[in-house]
Motif scaffolding. Structure first.
Motif, short mmCIF file in Angstrom:
data_model
loop_
_atom_site.label_atom_id
_atom_site.label_comp_id
_atom_site.label_asym_id
_atom_site.label_seq_id
_atom_site.Cartn_x
_atom_site.Cartn_y
_atom_site.Cartn_z
N TYR A 188 0.86 -1.19 0.00
CA TYR A 188 0.00 0.00 0.00
C TYR A 188 0.90 1.24 0.00
O TYR A 188 1.78 1.37 0.85
CB TYR A 188 -0.90 -0.03 1.23
N THR A 189 0.67 2.13 -0.96
CA THR A 189 1.46 3.36 -1.07
C THR A 189 0.50 4.54 -0.93
O THR A 189 -0.04 5.04 -1.93
CB THR A 189 2.20 3.42 -2.42
N PRO A 190 0.25 5.02 0.29
CA PRO A 190 -0.72 6.11 0.49
C PRO A 190 -0.26 7.42 -0.13
O PRO A 190 -1.08 8.20 -0.63
CB PRO A 190 -0.84 6.21 2.02
N VAL A 191 1.04 7.69 -0.06
CA VAL A 191 1.65 8.86 -0.70
C VAL A 191 2.98 8.39 -1.28
O VAL A 191 3.49 7.33 -0.92
CB VAL A 191 1.89 10.01 0.31
N LYS A 192 3.55 9.17 -2.16
CA LYS A 192 4.77 8.74 -2.83
C LYS A 192 5.96 8.61 -1.88
O LYS A 192 6.98 8.03 -2.24
CB LYS A 192 5.12 9.69 -3.97
N TYR A 193 5.84 9.14 -0.68
CA TYR A 193 6.94 9.09 0.28
C TYR A 193 6.92 7.85 1.16
O TYR A 193 7.87 7.61 1.90
CB TYR A 193 6.90 10.33 1.18
N LEU A 194 5.85 7.05 1.12
CA LEU A 194 5.71 5.96 2.07
C LEU A 194 5.10 4.74 1.42
O LEU A 194 4.13 4.83 0.67
CB LEU A 194 4.82 6.39 3.25
N ASN A 195 5.68 3.56 1.73
CA ASN A 195 5.10 2.29 1.30
C ASN A 195 4.94 1.40 2.53
O ASN A 195 5.82 1.33 3.39
CB ASN A 195 5.99 1.59 0.27
N ILE A 196 3.81 0.71 2.59
CA ILE A 196 3.49 -0.21 3.68
C ILE A 196 3.30 -1.59 3.08
O ILE A 196 2.50 -1.76 2.16
CB ILE A 196 2.21 0.22 4.42
N THR A 197 4.05 -2.56 3.56
CA THR A 197 3.98 -3.91 2.99
C THR A 197 3.80 -4.93 4.10
O THR A 197 4.49 -4.88 5.12
CB THR A 197 5.25 -4.25 2.19
N LEU A 198 2.88 -5.85 3.88
CA LEU A 198 2.63 -6.95 4.79
C LEU A 198 2.70 -8.23 3.97
O LEU A 198 2.08 -8.34 2.92
CB LEU A 198 1.24 -6.81 5.43
N GLY A 199 3.47 -9.22 4.44
CA GLY A 199 3.55 -10.44 3.65
C GLY A 199 4.49 -11.48 4.20
O GLY A 199 4.87 -11.44 5.38
N GLN A 200 4.84 -12.40 3.34
CA GLN A 200 5.83 -13.44 3.65
C GLN A 200 6.81 -13.51 2.48
O GLN A 200 6.44 -13.91 1.38
CB GLN A 200 5.18 -14.80 3.87
N ASP A 201 8.04 -13.11 2.73
CA ASP A 201 9.04 -13.07 1.67
C ASP A 201 10.41 -12.85 2.32
O ASP A 201 10.58 -13.08 3.52
CB ASP A 201 8.71 -11.97 0.66
N LYS A 202 11.36 -12.32 1.53
CA LYS A 202 12.72 -12.08 2.00
C LYS A 202 13.08 -10.62 1.72
O LYS A 202 12.49 -9.97 0.87
CB LYS A 202 13.72 -12.99 1.27
N THR A 203 14.11 -10.14 2.42
CA THR A 203 14.66 -8.81 2.20
C THR A 203 16.18 -8.93 2.10
O THR A 203 16.80 -9.66 2.89
CB THR A 203 14.28 -7.85 3.33
N PHE A 204 16.78 -8.22 1.16
CA PHE A 204 18.23 -8.21 0.96
C PHE A 204 18.73 -6.78 1.13
O PHE A 204 18.17 -5.86 0.53
CB PHE A 204 18.56 -8.75 -0.43
N ILE A 205 19.78 -6.61 1.93
CA ILE A 205 20.36 -5.28 2.14
C ILE A 205 21.82 -5.30 1.71
O ILE A 205 22.63 -6.05 2.25
CB ILE A 205 20.24 -4.83 3.60
N GLY A 206 22.15 -4.47 0.72
CA GLY A 206 23.53 -4.36 0.28
C GLY A 206 23.63 -4.19 -1.22
O GLY A 206 22.65 -4.34 -1.97
N ASP A 207 24.83 -3.88 -1.69
CA ASP A 207 25.11 -3.72 -3.11
C ASP A 207 25.91 -4.88 -3.66
O ASP A 207 26.27 -4.87 -4.84
CB ASP A 207 25.87 -2.42 -3.35
N GLY A 208 26.20 -5.89 -2.86
CA GLY A 208 27.02 -7.00 -3.29
C GLY A 208 26.22 -8.24 -3.66
O GLY A 208 24.98 -8.26 -3.62
N TYR A 209 26.96 -9.27 -4.00
CA TYR A 209 26.33 -10.58 -4.25
C TYR A 209 25.89 -11.20 -2.93
O TYR A 209 24.82 -11.79 -2.83
CB TYR A 209 27.35 -11.47 -4.95
#
Length: 543
Positions: A188-209
């Motif tokens: 859900y993106t109420p405004v262009k500055y904010l996104n709200i996500t609820l789910g089951q998945d993965k998140t990756f943080i970084g610029d590498g492999y």
């Protein structure tokens, strides 16, 4: 947790439509590296570290649309031709909503010549997604799988009980593995500055492999995520609910233990070329070792970065980690990046050279880019990853830095040094990729009584009982070296769901004083979906 989610869900259900939704693209290194010329351009300030992306940046969206339409022509073709080569299986595009769905086959046969073993993979999957109005996006994928793997992956699955990065192995140690894999989310993106996500998945943080902070090597987990953008700053706060089948059980039913995690990440694009990021995470048990329920700790609802980890370092029993990331675009084709994670800090021991078991930290340094040597669509990445013994482990097994029996950061756990290089080249519908990986790490040993001596690689061992308090070094224990080579050639049939014919080969050599494992694998298959499925794994335990 219901108290936290209910107001958000009500907000989602009753809000009016206004701004454009953020389109979600599942993360896979193979696909994302094709965006290198845009997101690592010195004229762009795109946030590159937090993945998966929502494809809303105008420059990225243009390239993304081109990739989704690769080889698609507007000529008149039969329904079967269009569905096989050009379109989603179902694709509905109306003014107020869109919907797409695909059948995702992943069928592969192979031969491990070093062990004279036939391998195969039989996966039947789906993906579906769409938009409602201008604010909502939803996506789900699911896979039912059976496979016979080469021996090194078979050993890994039997030891850990998980198919790497996907889910629980239902085969109970049989040669044919059986498992399921499911993701789902609403955004859900109420405004262009904010996104709200609820789910089951993965998140990756970084610029590498790899990521030393938060990676996609473990199975999907339920989460609630807030992502905000304001100017050159992007900020994420995520709360996750995780499973730990390896922690000691506290009831007669043998139920898996549960734990919570909170993750914060702030990415600041200081200029077009330079960015810096700050990360923290806290893991806590849903119930203690005696079975006393703690549930969701609402003090962790506070989204301020570094607040709770600082308090945790001063006496909390929870597992706290802090880290920073950075990247610098030397030119349009060269970006240098790095990460540093601190699991525990005692200044006297950290700045000494006594090899304390409490010097728990990881670091990464790499370089990546696109159009190498002026060749369009030739991307590269070279990086080194290093983790000291006992990093990511804790005083209690349940709060180590893991999800469903696998690490949340680097798949090798701790006590290792890695050098990895990747090349990718695309020409029309052809994709060529290669990987060279060298690993140096130390496995645990057993004493004369059969007890395990903890040398710091297995993050599921508690670190309060190390092999020695001082004199620790990377690669200690059963010192092991591994060389991993992989090459793939693929012909893209349908870009909408990455349907492709793929030839692949793996040569893997892992050697120490107790065993010498060799793999020479050749595979051919009809594959699809956008997922990272890692096969460049190191042994987690001795055989």
């Amino acid at each position: 947790m219901k108290k936290l989610f209910t107001p958000i869900l009500l907000l989602v259900l009753f809000s009016t439509v206004a701004s454009a939704q953020s389109e979600y693209q599942p993360y896979s290194y193979q696909f994302y590296q094709k965006l290198n010329p845009d997101i690592y351009n010195t004229q762009s300030r795109a946030h590159t570290s937090l993945k998966p992306f929502f494809i809303d940046d105008s420059l990225v969206k243009q390239h993304y649309d081109a990739l989704m339409g690769l080889g698609v022509d507007s000529g008149k073709h039969s329904w079967a031709h269009r569905k096989l080569f050009n379109e989603h299986l179902f694709d509905v595009r109306e003014k107020d909503y869109t919907f797409f769905a695909d059948y995702l086959p992943d069928l592969m046969i192979g031969k491990d010549f070093s062990g004279s073993k036939n391998t195969w993979l039989n996966t039947r999957g789906y993906q579906a997604g769409g938009t409602i109005g201008g604010k909502f996006y939803f996506y789900t994928s699911g896979f039912e799988n059976q496979a016979v793997y080469p021996e090194y992956l078979n050993t890994y699955i039997n030891q850990v009980g998980q198919v790497p990065g996907q889910g629980y192995d239902r085969s109970s140690g049989k040669n044919t593995k059986d498992w399921s894999y499911v993701t789902a989310l609403i955004s859900y993106t109420p405004v262009k500055y904010l996104n709200i996500t609820l789910g089951q998945d993965k998140t990756f943080i970084g610029d590498g492999y790899r990521s030393m902070l938060l990676s996609d090597v473990a199975a999907p987990y339920p989460f609630f995520k807030l992502t905000g953008k304001l100017g050159n700053v992007q900020y994420m706060a995520m709360w996750a609910y995780m499973d730990d089948p390896l922690a000691p059980k506290f009831n007669s039913f043998g139920d898996d233990r549960r734990k919570w995690g909170v993750f914060h990440y702030l990415d600041w694009n200081v200029s077009n070329r330079f960015s810096v990021g700050f990360f923290d995470a806290v893991i806590w048990a849903a119930a203690d070792d005696q079975g006393h329920s703690r549930g969701f700790d609402f003090q962790y609802v506070n989204p301020i970065i570094f607040l709770r980890p600082v308090e945790a370092q001063s006496g909390s029993g929870d597992n706290a980690l802090i880290a920073m990331t950075s990247k610098y675009k030397i030119s349009n084709g060269i970006t240098v990046y790095g990460q540093f994670l601190l699991d525990e800090f005692i200044s006297k021991e950290f700045f000494s050279s006594d090899g304390s078991s409490r010097n728990k930290y990881s670091w990464q340094l790499g370089v990546r880019g696109g159009d190498m040597f002026g060749i369009k669509s030739l991307s590269y990445l070279f990086e080194t990853n290093n983790t000291k013994p006992y990093t990511y482990s804790e005083r209690s097994e349940i709060i180590n830095y893991s999800e469903q029996g696998e690490p949340l950061a680097h798949p090798w756990g701790a006590n290792f040094r890695e050098f990895v290089g990747l090349l990718n080249y695309s020409y029309k519908r052809f994709d060529f990729s290669g990987e060279v990986d060298y690993g140096h790490y130390g496995l645990d040993l057993t004493d004369g009584s059969g007890n395990t001596i903890n040398y710091g690689k297995d993050i599921f061992q508690v670190y309060i009982d190390p092999a020695r308090e001082f004199g620790n070094y990377t690669g200690q224990g059963l010192t092991t070296n591994m060389i991993y080579l992989e090459g793939k050639v693929a012909y893209l049939l349908n870009p909408k769901y990455n349907l492709r014919i793929e030839l692949g080969g793996i040569i893997r050599d892992e050697k120490n004083a107790q065993f010498h494992d060799k793999t020479a694998l050749f595979t051919i298959g009809l594959r699809s979906s956008f997922r990272n499925l890692y096969t460049d794994l190191a042994s987690y335990k001795t055989h």
